[in-house]
Design a protein around this motif. Sequence first.
Motif, PDB file in Angstrom:
ATOM      1  N   LEU A 324       0.289   0.398  -2.071  1.00 30.54           N
ATOM      2  CA  LEU A 324      -0.030   0.720  -3.501  1.00 30.54           C
ATOM      3  C   LEU A 324      -1.093  -0.126  -4.549  1.00 30.54           C
ATOM      4  O   LEU A 324      -1.905   0.317  -4.994  1.00 30.54           O
ATOM      5  N   GLU A 325      -0.782  -1.575  -4.210  1.00 31.87           N
ATOM      6  CA  GLU A 325      -1.714  -2.286  -4.809  1.00 31.87           C
ATOM      7  C   GLU A 325      -3.042  -2.287  -4.234  1.00 31.87           C
ATOM      8  O   GLU A 325      -4.120  -2.086  -5.037  1.00 31.87           O
ATOM      9  N   ALA A 328      -4.506   0.860  -5.828  1.00 35.72           N
ATOM     10  CA  ALA A 328      -4.738   0.523  -7.188  1.00 35.72           C
ATOM     11  C   ALA A 328      -6.100  -0.276  -7.335  1.00 35.72           C
ATOM     12  O   ALA A 328      -7.112  -0.089  -8.556  1.00 35.72           O
ATOM     13  N   ALA A 344       2.201   8.321  -0.052  1.00 36.46           N
ATOM     14  CA  ALA A 344       1.210   7.598  -0.894  1.00 36.46           C
ATOM     15  C   ALA A 344      -0.168   7.679  -0.079  1.00 36.46           C
ATOM     16  O   ALA A 344      -1.276   8.063  -0.985  1.00 36.46           O
ATOM     17  N   ARG A 384      -7.260   5.083  -5.843  1.00 38.28           N
ATOM     18  CA  ARG A 384      -7.091   4.623  -7.296  1.00 38.28           C
ATOM     19  C   ARG A 384      -6.595   5.630  -8.149  1.00 38.28           C
ATOM     20  O   ARG A 384      -5.723   5.565  -9.036  1.00 38.28           O
ATOM     21  N   ALA A 387      -2.940   6.276  -7.200  1.00 40.18           N
ATOM     22  CA  ALA A 387      -1.969   5.390  -7.857  1.00 40.18           C
ATOM     23  C   ALA A 387      -1.661   5.587  -9.142  1.00 40.18           C
ATOM     24  O   ALA A 387      -0.695   5.537  -9.574  1.00 40.18           O
ATOM     25  N   PHE A 391       2.104   6.698  -9.252  1.00 36.53           N
ATOM     26  CA  PHE A 391       2.562   5.357  -9.183  1.00 36.53           C
ATOM     27  C   PHE A 391       2.677   4.248 -10.394  1.00 36.53           C
ATOM     28  O   PHE A 391       2.747   3.129 -10.188  1.00 36.53           O
TER      29      PHE A 391
END
Length: 406
Positions: A324-325, A328, A344, A384, A387, A391
Amino acid sequence: MRAVPVRLAYVVGTYPVPTTTFIDREIRQLRELGAQVRTISIRRPAPSPASGQSGPHHDVTYVLPASVPGLLRSHLSWLFTRPTTYLGTLISLVREPHPGPAARLRTVGHFGLGVHVARLIRSHGPVDHVHAHFVDRAAVVALVAGRLLGRPYSATAHANDIYVDPVLLPAKLARAKFVATCTKYNERHLLSVNGTSRGAIVRCIYHGLDLHRYEPGTTTQRALPLLLSVAQLKEKKGLRFLLEACSLLAARGVSFDCEIVGDGPLRADLQRRVDELGLGDRVRLLGALPHDQVIARYAEAAVFVLPCVIASDGDRDGIPNVILEAMAMGLPVVSTRHSGIPEAVKDSTTGLLVSPGDAEALAGALGSILADPDLGARMGSAGRERAASTFDVEVNVQRLFEEFVA
């Protein structure tokens, strides 16, 4: 409307550690929403200069080590003030199915810790709800504390706590006000464990990111495109397949560097494999790094890769937070069709997914993105957006907050 903020006791096995930054974010956001959060950690963490965690752990209450007089005081206090609840909870837990005598004895020990935690919580003032992160022994401790305090208990289920030798899982689920879990994959599994009659208590609530910390910017130019992986060096991360894929790419004449951030029990084995494959000039194991340095690595990378698998003991990931990071940060992600990862990473949209354990397919996916930087840029941009839409920590913790106050 509540006259006072909701008062929560959060029980965690060991806190803080580098792999629980998502709990930091959750606590911070709950406090932003007006909750009073008291964190109870069963064990003290080993010092970790690379954790990068700050803020919510300065006021953690640690349970162990506990003095014998303190434990006796806790047990005698509840035995005399709430004898029926004390004895009834102990008997009901011990009577639950266990894999053997040793597991049943551990449950007695966790009951003992729960009794002590109940007194520690009470000594700091009233709470409305007791919540455990992980449905391992922390959930037994929270369940017992909630019973003695006369307050509801809940838990968040993650990955290895569900799949690796779970003990008392049906009992933990059945006694909870609700159980949150971080993937629909886990939700389906928990519903099958718990039975459809109690299925409504299971909630899929994704871990959230503070997106303000992950702002894509101009990528730092490196001489060679960087394949980045961030992971504990454990079997379930599938990093040996990444090394095989790197060997295949090198044999095909593809130019790249690869960096693996993280530490763990397989570090020596992985370094040995790097040397065996002759990848010492291309692949570096960096060890654990402070989180700000990890974010800087994301900014330099061309692709994020994490080829997760199911470990031989059944351990597996849910949705790794590092995926997820990376999304992002606007990175294309190459991973596997495993557990909650496809929830995801949308294949061919935000990245590429291959079958777990397939080094050839992994090399092909990485090679296709390295050969087409525009494709990587489009996938990174879509990642991005995903996310941000799915999230965001504010949206997801709001859902959790609503479960607490319902």
